[in-house]
Design an enzyme around this catalytic site. Structure first.
Site, short mmCIF file in Angstrom:
data_model
loop_
_atom_site.label_atom_id
_atom_site.label_comp_id
_atom_site.label_asym_id
_atom_site.label_seq_id
_atom_site.Cartn_x
_atom_site.Cartn_y
_atom_site.Cartn_z
N GLU A 60 0.86 -1.35 0.07
CA GLU A 60 -0.16 -0.03 -0.02
C GLU A 60 0.79 1.31 0.00
OE1 GLU A 60 -0.33 -2.59 2.01
OE2 GLU A 60 -2.33 -3.44 1.47
N HIS A 130 -11.55 -5.83 8.69
CA HIS A 130 -12.44 -5.63 7.28
C HIS A 130 -13.61 -4.77 7.50
CE1 HIS A 130 -9.78 -9.28 6.57
NE2 HIS A 130 -9.74 -8.76 5.39
C1 LIG Z 1 -1.99 -4.73 4.47
C2 LIG Z 1 -2.62 -5.57 3.75
N1 LIG Z 1 -3.07 -5.22 2.50
C3 LIG Z 1 -4.08 -6.09 1.80
C4 LIG Z 1 -4.63 -7.33 2.45
C5 LIG Z 1 -5.60 -8.08 1.56
N2 LIG Z 1 -5.15 -9.47 1.42
C6 LIG Z 1 -5.41 -10.56 2.19
S1 LIG Z 1 -4.43 -12.03 1.97
C7 LIG Z 1 -3.82 -11.16 0.67
C8 LIG Z 1 -2.90 -11.90 -0.44
C9 LIG Z 1 -1.86 -12.46 0.28
O1 LIG Z 1 -0.97 -13.23 -0.66
P1 LIG Z 1 0.54 -13.83 -0.03
O2 LIG Z 1 1.23 -13.07 0.94
O3 LIG Z 1 0.98 -14.41 -1.20
O4 LIG Z 1 0.06 -15.01 0.83
P2 LIG Z 1 -0.99 -16.22 0.35
O5 LIG Z 1 -2.36 -16.00 0.55
O6 LIG Z 1 -0.57 -16.76 -1.05
O7 LIG Z 1 -0.70 -17.49 1.22
C10 LIG Z 1 -4.34 -9.69 0.41
C11 LIG Z 1 -3.79 -8.86 -0.78
C12 LIG Z 1 -4.15 -7.75 3.72
N3 LIG Z 1 -4.74 -8.43 4.38
N4 LIG Z 1 -3.29 -6.78 4.50
#
Ligand SMILES: Cc1ncc(C[n+]2csc(CCOP(=O)(O)OP(=O)(O)O)c2C)c(N)n1
Lengths: 325, 405
Positions: A60, A130
């Site tokens: 972000e 959320h």
């Molecule tokens: C600071 C923040 N930005 C956005 C989100 C929304 N979000 C939740 S999970 C996710 C993807 C995470 O991907 P990754 O770190 O590759 O882990 P994976 O889900 O593949 O295990 C996002 C964008 C969040 N939880 N926190």
């Protein structure tokens, strides 16, 4: 006119912007091919290409830093933060950078082309991270504009105005209403002036004021009050910064009473600013203390959401307290 | 030669740029997809008991994920997230640690907390956010945590645990530092493992956390779960260069890349990483390569962004089955008994689900406690007003009204 839900209306405003300006860019987490986790940007990558509608890495701080740079260059920067809860990693870029670009450079540079869209608020069983309504944090920072629509028609018109406005604007979208709120929306372009509240229903006994998803709640409360013989004037603030003091004050001078409602915790919420200002502007016209019906001073919970949120019953109780004062 | 810039300069006269992929870090793989130790590979020292515990954890999490994914679809819980495809990565890494080493996870690591002893009932209470949930029903499903099990409660904002792990591990090391000399006086007795996705590795917190760990020598194991996607964003739209591992190297951290679907490789790598952390008092990075076999969460539909062919290709690379085949070849596992146990676990899960579903929601007091150590006066007042309001309109608040004193 066409029937649209709020996501379609937002998509339409973005589509018009992309067609209008060859350098406008939409970016954020998952907004590319997938169209964003709520699908607000669906179909736009196919239409405008990967150079202008793209997924960013998951940062972000990076998204807003990039957006500030792109907007300073002169391109409309349409940044999405996936949930308003995750805007805080970008806080420094927004409050120290976006907000002060123009001021600190003596108007040599500005990021007026920046629009930040982000879904906010509760009602989706999202728990702490959320469901937040962070508008007040940003309302404490001169240099930003903050806008919150209540339905699809407002969303499209206000978003277009936010994009065309020559200041950085944060556009908070009530995610609970994304699909739930459906209405007639013109397919062509139109704008709704920023900084203007809307009196959506006239009344004589008490003024009810809210914004975004909370509008539905105060309308329900007004319905209950009506059944109890109380006539409510209902105002949608629409813009939090700058906010339309005149429209609110005029209404309170008429009714003599005010209830402000928002989802964010009450202490230092934007309702506090409104109450303080209206108390000064309308002191001699007030028949009762200004009531605030807001979230508790706790993080937004999961299990006891019903107890936590300012619902129609709590607003109705405040209306009665105010009338019986 | 070293210089004040803390870089050993290797002077060259050729104008040469180094490519982002130049490192080409190898991937440790020990087990074949059929469960045989590969030629040239050595199985780590692992006793039968540990191996079976890893297996039974993976098996349990598979079954739990399957059932609770279904429960979400039936509308019985609001949200769920599976570990599907990464069971070996999470379980075997947790197994290579001491039971009281700290775990700071991202969210998909339920296998690690189960390995430590988080019970079926505890899972259910959290998933149904009932009054027995250790987190008091405040967070969404899958946000587990337990002080007793040294597992920090999950927080949804991504990446925030990474610099925290650096700080926590520094505390773990501090106990072993001589006040006068600043040298380690003994082996460090505990480390912190920090799990995160390749997506979260883009957050500013990641860079801050790795840099501080490297500079200050925190005994933390950074465990990057590179599973190919961050929600819909594929890894090639997330980073360039030689993966997350290359960044560990860039920060001056000893780094290894492992096949995350290979329990033995993960176990061996994590054991070795822990040894480096405790002996040298420094961070280590592991990048584990696996595939997120399921959807990101129950709010997601991967058919919108990845092809059926791609999914089919990875369906066969099941980490649980791979390890099971190895166990069978060791004669440590009996297939018939395994099937019987699975059936029993399925029944237990269903029974526990039905119990947890009926437990009451947290009390109204749980809504206002723990914001501070004791509620501040304004909140106490809000609480009293809320109680009075609910008493006035009990029908509108059936979950709490009957229990207000
Ligand atoms: C600071 C923040 N930005 C956005 C989100 C929304 N979000 C939740 S999970 C996710 C993807 C995470 O991907 P990754 O770190 O590759 O882990 P994976 O889900 O593949 O295990 C996002 C964008 C969040 N939880 N926190």
């Amino acid at each position: 006119m066409a029937k649209m839900n709020m996501l379609h209306a937002i998509n339409s405003a973005l589509d018009i912007t992309m067609a209008e300006h060859p350098q406008a860019c939409i970016f954020g987490e998952d907004v590319g091919y997938f169209g964003g986790v709520f699908r607000a940007t669906s179909g736009l990558q196919e239409k405008y290409g990967k150079h202008r509608v793209f997924n960013t890495p998951l940062t972000e701080q990076g998204i807003l830093g990039f957006a500030n740079g792109l907007a300073a260059f002169g391109a409309p920067a349409l940044a999405e933060i996936q949930f308003a809860d995750y805007i805080f990693p970008a806080f420094d870029q927004i409050v120290n950078e976006s907000a002060k670009f123009r001021y600190r450079s003596g108007n040599e540079f500005d990021v007026g082309n920046l629009t930040i869209r982000t879904p906010y608020g509760g009602g989706i069983a999202g728990g702490l991270y959320h469901s937040q309504s962070p508008e007040a944090y940003f309302a404490h920072t001169p240099g930003l504009k903050i806008v919150v629509p209540r339905n699809p028609y407002q969303a499209k018109g206000l978003l277009r105005a936010a994009i065309k406005d020559d200041n950085p604007v944060i556009f908070f979208e009530p995610k609970r209403l994304y699909r739930a709120s459906v209405g007639e929306v013109p397919e062509e372009d139109y704008s709704i002036e920023l900084g203007k509240a809307e009196v959506i229903r006239e009344g004589t006994d008490i003024t009810l004021l809210a914004w975004g998803a909370q509008m539905e709640i105060i309308e329900q409360a007004a319905q209950k009050a009506e059944e109890a013989g109380i006539s409510c004037e209902i105002i949608d603030l629409r813009s939090i910064l700058p906010w339309d003091m005149d429209t609110v004050a005029k209404s309170v001078v008429k009714t003599g009473r005010l209830v402000v409602s928002h989802e964010a915790p009450i202490t230092n919420g934007f309702g506090a600013e409104i109450a303080a200002t209206i108390q000064k502007e309308c002191f001699l016209h007030l028949e009762s203390p200004i009531e605030r019906v807001c979230g508790l001073d706790t993080p937004y919970p999961l299990a006891l959401e019903k107890e936590y949120v300012p619902d129609a019953l709590k607003v109705f109780a405040a209306i009665k307290r105010s009338m019986e004062f | 030669m070293t210089n004040p810039n803390n870089i050993s300069l290797n002077i060259s006269h050729a104008l040469e740029f180094i490519d982002g992929h130049a490192l080409n870090i190898p991937t440790l793989k020990i087990l074949s997809d059929q469960g045989d130790v590969l030629d040239g590979a050595t199985a780590p020292d692992i006793d039968k008991e540990t191996a079976l515990r890893i297996y039974s954890t993976m098996r349990f999490i598979r079954l739990l994920d399957e059932r609770m994914q279904g429960a979400q679809r039936q509308g019985r819980i609001s949200f769920y997230m599976q570990c599907l495809g990464e069971e070996a990565a999470v379980t075997a890494s947790a197994a290579a640690l001491k039971e009281d080493d700290m775990i700071m996870a991202q969210y998909r690591e339920q296998a690690a907390i189960h390995y430590r002893g988080f019970s079926l009932e505890q899972f259910m209470n959290q998933l149904f956010s009932n009054e027995k949930d250790l987190g008091k029903g405040r967070q969404m499903p899958v946000h587990y945590g337990s002080k007793e099990l040294h597992y920090l409660t999950i927080s949804s904002p991504l990446g925030t645990q990474i610099p925290q792990a650096t700080g926590y591990a520094y505390g773990q090391k501090l106990k072993h530092i001589d006040k006068e000399t600043g040298e380690l006086t003994s082996e460090i007795d505990n480390v912190t493992i920090c799990y995160f996705g390749e997506g979260a590795a883009s957050e500013g917190d990641f860079h801050a956390g790795l840099n501080m760990a490297a500079v200050h020598g925190s005994p933390v194991i950074f465990y990057a779960r590179n599973n190919g996607y961050a929600i819909s964003t594929p890894a090639d739209e997330q980073f360039k260069g030689d993966g997350i591992a290359a960044r560990g190297v860039g920060y001056g951290i000893k780094t290894i890349r492992v096949d995350g679907a290979d329990a033995l490789a993960v176990y061996a790598a994590t054991q070795a990483a822990r040894k480096i952390a405790v002996e040298n008092g420094e961070p280590v990075m592991i990048e584990s390569i696996a595939y997120r076999l399921g959807a990101h969460s129950t709010s997601d539909d991967p058919s919108g962004y990845r092809t059926k062919d791609e999914e089919a290709e990875f369906k066969n690379s099941c980490p649980v089955n791979r390890f099971k085949q190895w166990l069978l070849k060791q004669n440590w596992l009996d297939e018939a008994q395994d099937d019987a146990e699975k059936e029993k676990i399925r029944e237990d899960i269903l029974a526990a689900l039905k119990v947890a579903e009926k437990v009451q929601k947290p009390t109204l007091e749980d809504l206002v406690s723990d914001v501070y150590d004791t509620p501040i006066p304004s909140l106490q007042k809000q609480y009293d007003e809320l109680k009075a309001h609910i008493k006035a309109y009990p029908d509108a608040y059936p979950v709490t009204a009957g229990r207000i004193k």
